[in-house]
Design a protein around this motif. Structure first.
Motif, mmCIF file in Angstrom:
data_model
loop_
_atom_site.group_PDB
_atom_site.id
_atom_site.type_symbol
_atom_site.label_atom_id
_atom_site.label_comp_id
_atom_site.label_asym_id
_atom_site.label_seq_id
_atom_site.Cartn_x
_atom_site.Cartn_y
_atom_site.Cartn_z
ATOM 1 N N ILE A 69 43.278 47.165 47.884
ATOM 2 C CA ILE A 69 42.369 47.438 46.757
ATOM 3 C C ILE A 69 43.164 47.864 45.512
ATOM 4 O O ILE A 69 42.870 47.425 44.395
ATOM 5 C CB ILE A 69 41.330 48.518 47.141
ATOM 6 N N TYR A 72 44.593 44.808 43.944
ATOM 7 C CA TYR A 72 43.563 44.032 43.251
ATOM 8 C C TYR A 72 43.247 44.632 41.872
ATOM 9 O O TYR A 72 43.090 43.911 40.894
ATOM 10 C CB TYR A 72 42.295 43.946 44.117
ATOM 11 N N HIS A 73 43.173 45.948 41.809
ATOM 12 C CA HIS A 73 42.834 46.600 40.528
ATOM 13 C C HIS A 73 44.074 46.941 39.696
ATOM 14 O O HIS A 73 43.953 47.588 38.653
ATOM 15 C CB HIS A 73 42.023 47.877 40.771
ATOM 16 N N LYS A 207 32.485 51.444 43.935
ATOM 17 C CA LYS A 207 32.196 50.010 44.018
ATOM 18 C C LYS A 207 31.731 49.696 45.436
ATOM 19 O O LYS A 207 32.277 50.236 46.398
ATOM 20 C CB LYS A 207 33.507 49.269 43.697
ATOM 21 N N LEU A 209 30.815 46.517 48.331
ATOM 22 C CA LEU A 209 30.982 45.091 48.629
ATOM 23 C C LEU A 209 29.654 44.468 49.084
ATOM 24 O O LEU A 209 29.604 43.323 49.498
ATOM 25 C CB LEU A 209 32.068 44.875 49.700
ATOM 26 N N HIS A 213 30.194 40.725 47.144
ATOM 27 C CA HIS A 213 30.996 40.163 48.238
ATOM 28 C C HIS A 213 30.147 39.740 49.435
ATOM 29 O O HIS A 213 30.696 39.395 50.478
ATOM 30 C CB HIS A 213 32.042 41.167 48.722
ATOM 31 N N TYR A 222 34.246 51.344 47.941
ATOM 32 C CA TYR A 222 35.449 52.148 47.682
ATOM 33 C C TYR A 222 35.320 52.928 46.390
ATOM 34 O O TYR A 222 34.455 52.643 45.553
ATOM 35 C CB TYR A 222 36.699 51.276 47.679
ATOM 36 N N MET A 253 36.791 43.929 55.193
ATOM 37 C CA MET A 253 36.778 44.371 53.799
ATOM 38 C C MET A 253 38.094 44.007 53.109
ATOM 39 O O MET A 253 38.101 43.519 51.980
ATOM 40 C CB MET A 253 36.544 45.877 53.744
ATOM 41 N N LYS A 254 39.195 44.227 53.823
ATOM 42 C CA LYS A 254 40.500 43.915 53.228
ATOM 43 C C LYS A 254 40.597 42.425 52.888
ATOM 44 O O LYS A 254 41.003 42.052 51.780
ATOM 45 C CB LYS A 254 41.615 44.320 54.200
ATOM 46 N N ILE A 257 38.512 41.507 49.862
ATOM 47 C CA ILE A 257 39.132 41.951 48.602
ATOM 48 C C ILE A 257 40.240 40.970 48.200
ATOM 49 O O ILE A 257 40.342 40.559 47.034
ATOM 50 C CB ILE A 257 39.737 43.377 48.764
ATOM 51 N N TYR A 260 39.513 37.259 46.407
ATOM 52 C CA TYR A 260 38.643 37.526 45.251
ATOM 53 C C TYR A 260 38.213 36.237 44.549
ATOM 54 O O TYR A 260 37.182 36.201 43.881
ATOM 55 C CB TYR A 260 39.317 38.486 44.270
ATOM 56 N N LYS A 263 34.896 35.260 45.886
ATOM 57 C CA LYS A 263 33.847 36.118 45.312
ATOM 58 C C LYS A 263 33.484 35.661 43.905
ATOM 59 O O LYS A 263 32.312 35.547 43.547
ATOM 60 C CB LYS A 263 34.321 37.568 45.279
#
Ligand code: PLP
Length: 361
Positions: A69, A72-73, A207, A209, A213, A222, A253-254, A257, A260, A263
């Motif tokens: 995560i 990603y951010h 956030k 999912l 997602h 998260y 979840m991983k 993410i 993406y 998504k």
């Protein structure tokens, strides 16, 4: 038997989720679920992980997942991230970690109705700040001494997005307490403010999912914030349950993410459908707010919301009607489904509205 129930439990007024009806042929547009399937990579990873290793406890601090995560951010590291079983659980931990009892928590009068529920559970004061007459959040109304501020961006159930400059201004004016931005719907046309975490120590972002997602059933979400704040959340979590996220959920979840791009594709489809439906409904007498979420919030200029709600329900289409607050009693919230689901809904509404009986009363 009442003597066995605690005063606390007796005093609670719980959150009431949208009806979870399911039957063949039902078009379910009442809880903002995603009509498209989750990332196939996530599903496959979870299938592989369903093995004898489930005898072991999961990773308590979800290290790998939090690292993914943070990547990603583009945050400095996993210590800027906490992962949990859906936003609802994270909200409870954040309220306990950041809000004190002496001053009120501020949030809009029309917003996610879980916020007052958690305040009541934790004994926190709160003040509901009215949205303006166009259902906008006016940040000047938040210049009040507070224990913290929270709202979704875009807001729910209005779908209206507050721009980043206004969030920055709110953070600057509110340096002594935490501002939580609930970005449940940010992927449907907004831009996350997660890049501001490194600059603003009072910013917390939550956030889920569940919406963008397509993983409402897996229960994952998260928080991103500065490491000291994340530590406080972990402290609350470990005072309650050390292993909140199971092994399967951490794995799915991983992968979701990391995938993406998948998504983004699903969100693009939903945004396109939303804009088409908004136009069609505006043409048949609906006032539709400018939504940047995966739902539309609307009212008809003539026909009461409850009549439309019941008509649709009788036609196997479930949307959301809110009994409170008064200001939105005549509105409906309609989640965006597939193009074909939305076409069926629009056709039904068109026929209903055209029927003389309705328009000539
Ligand atoms: C759906 C929603 C949530 C909850 O998400 P979960 O992760 O499914 O618990 C939180 N906040 C808002 C504003 C939502 O609409």
């Amino acid at each position: 038997m009442d003597i066995y129930i605690s005063k606390l439990a007796k005093s609670l007024t719980p959150y009431v989720p949208g009806e979870q009806l399911t039957y063949d042929g039902l078009i379910k547009l009442n809880t903002n679920e995603n009509p498209y399937p989750p990332s196939p990579n996530a599903i496959n990873a979870m299938k592989r992980k369903t093995n004898d290793d489930l005898r072991l406890y999961p990773s308590a601090e979800c290290e790998e997942l939090r690292y993914a995560i943070s990547e990603y951010h583009e945050l400095p590291g996993k210590e800027y991230v906490y992962a949990g079983n859906g936003s609802d659980e994270l909200l409870a931990f954040c309220f306990a970690a950041f809000f004190d009892k002496d001053k009120p928590v501020l949030f809009p009068d029309i917003t996610y109705s879980f916020y007052p529920v958690y305040c009541n559970l934790l004994g926190l004061k709160y003040l509901q700040i009215p949205l303006d007459e166009n259902f906008n959040i006016n940040i000047n109304d938040y210049n009040i001494e507070n224990a913290g501020i929270i709202f979704p961006n875009p807001n729910a159930p209005t779908g209206i997005l507050l721009n980043t400059d206004e969030i920055i201004s709110l953070l600057n004016k509110n340096k002594d307490t935490v501002v939580i931005i609930d970005e449940a719907y940010i992927d449907f046309g907004g831009k996350s403010v997660s890049h501001l975490i490194v600059k603003y120590p009072n910013l917390v972002i939550i956030k889920t999912l569940s919406k963008s997602h397509s993983l409402a059933g897996l229960r994952c979400g998260y928080v991103t914030a500065r490491p000291k704040l994340i530590d406080a959340i972990i402290k609350v979590k470990n005072s309650f349950n050390s292993y909140t996220m199971d092994t399967i959920a951490q794995t799915g979840m991983k992968e979701a993410i990391i995938d993406y791009r998948y998504k983004l594709m699903q969100c693009e489809k939903i945004i396109k459908t939303r804009q088409k439906v908004k136009k069609k409904l505006s043409n048949i007498g609906f006032e539709v707010l400018n939504s940047k979420a995966n739902f539309l919030f609307l009212k008809h200029y003539k026909i009461p919301a409850l009549d439309i709600f019941e008509f649709l329900k009788n036609n196997d289409i479930l949307v959301r009607h809110f009994n409170t607050p008064d200001r939105i009693k005549n509105h409906l919230r309609i989640s965006i489904g597939t193009d074909s689901q939305m076409n069926i809904m629009v056709e039904k509404l068109l026929a209903y509205i055209k029927s003389d009986k309705k328009m000539n009363r």
